[in-house]
Motif scaffolding. Structure first.
Motif, mmCIF file in Angstrom:
data_model
loop_
_atom_site.group_PDB
_atom_site.id
_atom_site.type_symbol
_atom_site.label_atom_id
_atom_site.label_comp_id
_atom_site.label_asym_id
_atom_site.label_seq_id
_atom_site.Cartn_x
_atom_site.Cartn_y
_atom_site.Cartn_z
ATOM 1 N N PHE A 75 1.052 -1.985 0.097
ATOM 2 C CA PHE A 75 0.073 -0.099 -0.207
ATOM 3 C C PHE A 75 1.107 1.240 -0.081
ATOM 4 O O PHE A 75 0.011 2.902 0.175
ATOM 5 N N ALA A 76 1.722 0.672 -0.413
ATOM 6 C CA ALA A 76 3.047 2.335 1.109
ATOM 7 C C ALA A 76 2.873 2.790 -1.089
ATOM 8 O O ALA A 76 2.779 4.410 -1.150
ATOM 9 N N PRO A 77 3.151 2.540 -1.814
ATOM 10 C CA PRO A 77 3.817 3.613 -2.790
ATOM 11 C C PRO A 77 2.638 3.263 -3.602
ATOM 12 O O PRO A 77 2.131 4.715 -4.557
ATOM 13 N N ASN A 78 1.065 2.769 -3.322
ATOM 14 C CA ASN A 78 0.203 3.467 -4.269
ATOM 15 C C ASN A 78 -0.100 4.721 -3.240
ATOM 16 O O ASN A 78 -0.782 5.442 -4.024
ATOM 17 N N ALA A 79 0.225 4.747 -1.239
ATOM 18 C CA ALA A 79 -1.025 5.936 -0.996
ATOM 19 C C ALA A 79 0.029 7.073 -1.542
ATOM 20 O O ALA A 79 -0.497 8.292 -1.797
ATOM 21 N N ALA A 80 1.624 7.152 -1.870
ATOM 22 C CA ALA A 80 2.356 8.186 -2.197
ATOM 23 C C ALA A 80 1.579 8.294 -3.719
ATOM 24 O O ALA A 80 1.802 9.523 -4.019
ATOM 25 N N ASP A 81 1.340 8.080 -4.782
ATOM 26 C CA ASP A 81 0.630 7.230 -6.490
ATOM 27 C C ASP A 81 -0.553 8.657 -5.972
ATOM 28 O O ASP A 81 -0.047 9.389 -6.493
ATOM 29 N N VAL A 82 -1.053 8.215 -4.489
ATOM 30 C CA VAL A 82 -2.410 8.824 -4.181
ATOM 31 C C VAL A 82 -2.148 10.268 -3.886
ATOM 32 O O VAL A 82 -2.915 11.071 -4.817
ATOM 33 N N ARG A 83 -1.278 10.380 -3.050
ATOM 34 C CA ARG A 83 -0.869 12.093 -3.376
ATOM 35 C C ARG A 83 -0.553 12.934 -4.199
ATOM 36 O O ARG A 83 -0.384 13.765 -4.247
ATOM 37 N N THR A 84 0.218 12.230 -4.470
ATOM 38 C CA THR A 84 0.717 12.592 -5.502
ATOM 39 C C THR A 84 -0.019 13.542 -6.306
ATOM 40 O O THR A 84 -0.083 14.568 -7.576
ATOM 41 N N ARG A 85 -1.747 12.161 -7.279
ATOM 42 C CA ARG A 85 -2.286 12.611 -7.898
ATOM 43 C C ARG A 85 -3.722 14.031 -7.504
ATOM 44 O O ARG A 85 -3.925 14.717 -7.980
ATOM 45 N N GLN A 86 -3.114 14.153 -5.670
ATOM 46 C CA GLN A 86 -3.895 14.676 -5.550
ATOM 47 C C GLN A 86 -3.505 15.735 -5.289
ATOM 48 O O GLN A 86 -4.500 17.077 -5.623
ATOM 49 N N ALA A 88 -0.973 17.009 -7.826
ATOM 50 C CA ALA A 88 -1.647 17.670 -9.192
ATOM 51 C C ALA A 88 -3.470 17.756 -9.788
ATOM 52 O O ALA A 88 -3.502 19.036 -9.806
ATOM 53 N N LEU A 89 -4.431 17.766 -8.628
ATOM 54 C CA LEU A 89 -5.621 17.738 -8.804
ATOM 55 C C LEU A 89 -5.655 19.193 -8.133
ATOM 56 O O LEU A 89 -6.107 19.820 -9.046
ATOM 57 N N ASP A 90 -5.162 19.138 -7.072
ATOM 58 C CA ASP A 90 -5.507 20.381 -6.280
ATOM 59 C C ASP A 90 -4.984 21.602 -6.731
ATOM 60 O O ASP A 90 -5.573 23.065 -7.225
ATOM 61 N N LYS A 91 -4.117 21.526 -7.302
ATOM 62 C CA LYS A 91 -2.650 22.446 -8.229
ATOM 63 C C LYS A 91 -3.847 22.928 -9.622
ATOM 64 O O LYS A 91 -4.195 24.311 -9.785
ATOM 65 N N ARG A 92 -4.646 21.913 -9.694
ATOM 66 C CA ARG A 92 -5.537 22.386 -11.516
ATOM 67 C C ARG A 92 -7.067 23.120 -10.990
ATOM 68 O O ARG A 92 -7.182 23.979 -11.830
ATOM 69 N N VAL A 93 -7.223 22.860 -9.290
ATOM 70 C CA VAL A 93 -8.785 23.295 -9.238
ATOM 71 C C VAL A 93 -7.502 24.658 -8.970
ATOM 72 O O VAL A 93 -8.766 25.395 -9.085
ATOM 73 N N THR A 94 -7.532 24.859 -8.102
ATOM 74 C CA THR A 94 -7.011 26.068 -7.987
ATOM 75 C C THR A 94 -6.903 27.374 -9.176
ATOM 76 O O THR A 94 -7.140 28.276 -8.697
ATOM 77 N N ARG A 95 -5.827 25.874 -9.993
ATOM 78 C CA ARG A 95 -5.405 27.216 -11.213
ATOM 79 C C ARG A 95 -7.273 28.302 -12.129
ATOM 80 O O ARG A 95 -7.487 28.207 -11.931
ATOM 81 N N LEU A 96 -8.051 26.423 -11.488
ATOM 82 C CA LEU A 96 -9.263 26.210 -13.118
ATOM 83 C C LEU A 96 -9.843 27.710 -11.615
ATOM 84 O O LEU A 96 -10.950 28.624 -12.496
ATOM 85 N N GLU A 97 -10.212 27.850 -10.329
ATOM 86 C CA GLU A 97 -11.292 28.728 -9.464
ATOM 87 C C GLU A 97 -10.044 30.305 -9.836
ATOM 88 O O GLU A 97 -10.748 31.319 -9.584
ATOM 89 N N GLY A 98 -8.720 30.136 -10.196
ATOM 90 C CA GLY A 98 -8.050 31.501 -10.344
ATOM 91 C C GLY A 98 -8.507 32.538 -11.461
ATOM 92 O O GLY A 98 -8.220 33.544 -11.256
ATOM 93 N N SER A 99 -8.768 30.573 -12.663
ATOM 94 C CA SER A 99 -8.560 31.759 -13.486
ATOM 95 C C SER A 99 -10.411 32.181 -13.898
ATOM 96 O O SER A 99 -11.033 32.827 -15.117
ATOM 97 N N SER A 100 -10.696 31.756 -13.013
ATOM 98 C CA SER A 100 -12.521 32.399 -13.272
ATOM 99 C C SER A 100 -12.934 33.039 -12.667
ATOM 100 O O SER A 100 -14.544 33.444 -12.776
ATOM 101 N N SER A 101 -11.911 33.655 -11.361
ATOM 102 C CA SER A 101 -12.619 34.831 -11.135
ATOM 103 C C SER A 101 -12.601 36.304 -11.856
ATOM 104 O O SER A 101 -11.882 36.901 -12.447
#
Length: 101
Positions: A75-86, A88-101
């Motif tokens: 599970f450790a490698p999977n957890a690290a992969d999930v954190r990395t993807r999360q 990346a998604l947080d950055k995308r959401v932040t960018r999308l929220e910033g561009s929509s304002s």
């Protein structure tokens, strides 16, 4: 010579009296020591049982530890992969929220 015989007889009497006292004391303490020996035998038997259970418990703990270790390795490698993807998604959401304002 009579004095020597009398002294020898007196020593014999003293030794006999001492022997009787020792035998009487042994008779008094023998049941105590037999009871103590019986209890020690019982304690030894119980300790042997406890030792057997402890060895079994150690084997079970070792088996469970190995299982947990294996699960962490899976599970450790999977957890690290999930954190990395999360992230990346947080950055995308932040960018999308910033561009929509």
């Amino acid at each position: 010579m009579a004095q020597l015989n009398a002294a020898v007889n007196e020593i014999k009497a003293l030794v006999l009296a001492l022997d009787q006292k020792v035998e009487a004391r042994l008779y008094d303490t023998r049941p105590i020591w037999e009871a103590v020996q019986g209890r020690l035998d019982h304690v030894e038997t119980r300790l042997d049982g406890i030792e057997t259970k402890l060895v079994q418990f150690q084997a079970e703990v070792r088996e469970q530890f190995d299982y947990i270790k294996h699960q962490l390795e899976v599970f450790a490698p999977n957890a690290a992969d999930v954190r990395t993807r999360q992230r990346a998604l947080d950055k995308r959401v932040t960018r999308l929220e910033g561009s929509s304002s």
